[in-house]
Design an enzyme around this catalytic site. Sequence first.
Site, PDB file in Angstrom:
ATOM      1  N   HIS A  61       0.864  -1.173   0.000  1.00  0.00           N
ATOM      2  CA  HIS A  61       0.000   0.000   0.000  1.00  0.00           C
ATOM      3  C   HIS A  61       0.904   1.227   0.000  1.00  0.00           C
ATOM      4  O   HIS A  61       2.133   1.096  -0.058  1.00  0.00           O
ATOM      5  CB  HIS A  61      -0.959  -0.021   1.190  1.00  0.00           C
ATOM      6  CG  HIS A  61      -0.293   0.057   2.522  1.00  0.00           C
ATOM      7  ND1 HIS A  61       0.575  -0.925   2.979  1.00  0.00           N
ATOM      8  CD2 HIS A  61      -0.346   0.991   3.513  1.00  0.00           C
ATOM      9  CE1 HIS A  61       1.007  -0.598   4.190  1.00  0.00           C
ATOM     10  NE2 HIS A  61       0.469   0.566   4.528  1.00  0.00           N
ATOM     11  N   HIS A  63       1.233   3.978   2.206  1.00  0.00           N
ATOM     12  CA  HIS A  63       1.640   4.749   3.371  1.00  0.00           C
ATOM     13  C   HIS A  63       3.153   4.968   3.312  1.00  0.00           C
ATOM     14  O   HIS A  63       3.901   4.137   2.770  1.00  0.00           O
ATOM     15  CB  HIS A  63       1.248   4.021   4.660  1.00  0.00           C
ATOM     16  CG  HIS A  63      -0.201   4.201   5.007  1.00  0.00           C
ATOM     17  ND1 HIS A  63      -0.878   3.361   5.873  1.00  0.00           N
ATOM     18  CD2 HIS A  63      -1.120   5.140   4.597  1.00  0.00           C
ATOM     19  CE1 HIS A  63      -2.130   3.769   5.991  1.00  0.00           C
ATOM     20  NE2 HIS A  63      -2.306   4.835   5.226  1.00  0.00           N
ATOM     21  N   ASP A  65       5.641   4.761   5.346  1.00  0.00           N
ATOM     22  CA  ASP A  65       6.612   3.817   5.899  1.00  0.00           C
ATOM     23  C   ASP A  65       6.834   2.601   5.001  1.00  0.00           C
ATOM     24  O   ASP A  65       7.702   1.774   5.274  1.00  0.00           O
ATOM     25  CB  ASP A  65       6.222   3.381   7.316  1.00  0.00           C
ATOM     26  CG  ASP A  65       4.833   2.777   7.412  1.00  0.00           C
ATOM     27  OD1 ASP A  65       3.991   3.072   6.545  1.00  0.00           O
ATOM     28  OD2 ASP A  65       4.579   2.019   8.370  1.00  0.00           O
ATOM     29  N   HIS A  66       6.076   2.530   3.909  1.00  0.00           N
ATOM     30  CA  HIS A  66       6.252   1.449   2.939  1.00  0.00           C
ATOM     31  C   HIS A  66       6.759   1.951   1.582  1.00  0.00           C
ATOM     32  O   HIS A  66       7.048   1.137   0.707  1.00  0.00           O
ATOM     33  CB  HIS A  66       4.929   0.701   2.747  1.00  0.00           C
ATOM     34  CG  HIS A  66       4.462   0.005   3.980  1.00  0.00           C
ATOM     35  ND1 HIS A  66       4.559  -1.359   4.155  1.00  0.00           N
ATOM     36  CD2 HIS A  66       3.917   0.504   5.114  1.00  0.00           C
ATOM     37  CE1 HIS A  66       4.077  -1.679   5.344  1.00  0.00           C
ATOM     38  NE2 HIS A  66       3.682  -0.558   5.946  1.00  0.00           N
ATOM     39  N   HIS A 138      -6.923  -3.022   5.717  1.00  0.00           N
ATOM     40  CA  HIS A 138      -6.198  -1.932   6.362  1.00  0.00           C
ATOM     41  C   HIS A 138      -7.024  -0.656   6.197  1.00  0.00           C
ATOM     42  O   HIS A 138      -8.145  -0.698   5.665  1.00  0.00           O
ATOM     43  CB  HIS A 138      -4.813  -1.800   5.731  1.00  0.00           C
ATOM     44  CG  HIS A 138      -3.876  -0.889   6.465  1.00  0.00           C
ATOM     45  ND1 HIS A 138      -3.832  -0.812   7.834  1.00  0.00           N
ATOM     46  CD2 HIS A 138      -2.942   0.007   6.022  1.00  0.00           C
ATOM     47  CE1 HIS A 138      -2.924   0.069   8.198  1.00  0.00           C
ATOM     48  NE2 HIS A 138      -2.368   0.585   7.118  1.00  0.00           N
ATOM     49  N   ASP A 206       0.244  -4.795   7.753  1.00  0.00           N
ATOM     50  CA  ASP A 206      -0.713  -3.697   7.793  1.00  0.00           C
ATOM     51  C   ASP A 206      -2.105  -4.207   7.460  1.00  0.00           C
ATOM     52  O   ASP A 206      -2.708  -3.859   6.437  1.00  0.00           O
ATOM     53  CB  ASP A 206      -0.293  -2.573   6.844  1.00  0.00           C
ATOM     54  CG  ASP A 206       0.897  -1.792   7.375  1.00  0.00           C
ATOM     55  OD1 ASP A 206       1.834  -2.443   7.886  1.00  0.00           O
ATOM     56  OD2 ASP A 206       0.903  -0.560   7.285  1.00  0.00           O
ATOM     57  N   HIS A 265       7.056  -5.512  11.297  1.00  0.00           N
ATOM     58  CA  HIS A 265       6.295  -4.270  11.312  1.00  0.00           C
ATOM     59  C   HIS A 265       5.876  -3.885  12.731  1.00  0.00           C
ATOM     60  O   HIS A 265       4.705  -3.699  13.040  1.00  0.00           O
ATOM     61  CB  HIS A 265       5.062  -4.378  10.399  1.00  0.00           C
ATOM     62  CG  HIS A 265       4.497  -3.034  10.012  1.00  0.00           C
ATOM     63  ND1 HIS A 265       3.464  -2.444  10.707  1.00  0.00           N
ATOM     64  CD2 HIS A 265       4.812  -2.172   9.019  1.00  0.00           C
ATOM     65  CE1 HIS A 265       3.167  -1.278  10.149  1.00  0.00           C
ATOM     66  NE2 HIS A 265       3.976  -1.091   9.118  1.00  0.00           N
TER      67      HIS A 265
END
Length: 303
Positions: A61, A63, A65-66, A138, A206, A265
Amino acid sequence: MIEVCLLGAGGTMPLPGRWLTSLLVRWNGTQLLVDCGEGTQIALREKGFSCHQIDSIFLTHYHADHTAGLPGLLLTMAKSERLAPVSLYGPKGLQELMQGVLAIARYLPFELRCIEYAQRENTFEIKGMKITAFGVKHSVPCFGYCFDYPRAPRFDAAKAKKLGLPVNLWGILQKGNAVEYEERQYLPEEVMGEKRRGIKFVYATDTRPVPFIGEYACNGDLLIAEGMYGDKEKQANALENRHMMMQEAAAIAAGANVRKLWLTHYSPSMPNPGAYEQEVKEIFENTLISNDGAFCDLSFSEE
């Protein structure tokens, strides 16, 4: 046969000694990346891997942090004189994401090929590896990944002899190709033994627990799953933000009968994930509280 390295085990923000989410998969001379959090290219270097040979990047996805490591990674690949195309896979919105990335990572000398998912389940084949992206739960559209590397059945010489096939044709059939002999076509399945177990592993982060994770991981070699929180008092946070507890991931692994579970994670509010190891292992014994750089070599089982 297949090398799997968890480059970063952190969620939300990087911490000293904990990079953000990213997974490297290597097989048959190719490298594939799942997610690219901030610091991914440093984590690659720390483990002695080169980003030059990464051919595909699969995103769960969008976000930060990814994905925040993408501009730096692509620029580093450019400076390593890479010219071959790089394929990126992800949910709807990938094109928009890459417009932002390319505003920073300008003038790349290689083509970027963007593949957006149109379905809840999407299957691709890369160098013999079947990769299925499946929808999870998520706060934004998010996908898990199942990697399935099949193993060809053994060639059965007795069957070939019974059919009267000369030895010089056996190799062609063994490689999965049909042959013509004495005005008849022979198919590979006519001279192969029973189906053999391949290699399968699943990456899911997530997400709240959903049936798809256990279904795809069933009897697999490895499940890499989110363990955002270990403290049961954080259950409300997990529900609200649609993340998974360590205990929930362990329950999925136990129900799916996987060989081993890696947790990843972790929330930055959980500085010591290992504190929950005993509790989680009571649910699924073969659990690893992963750190950055967790590595394994998945091979075909002996038969």
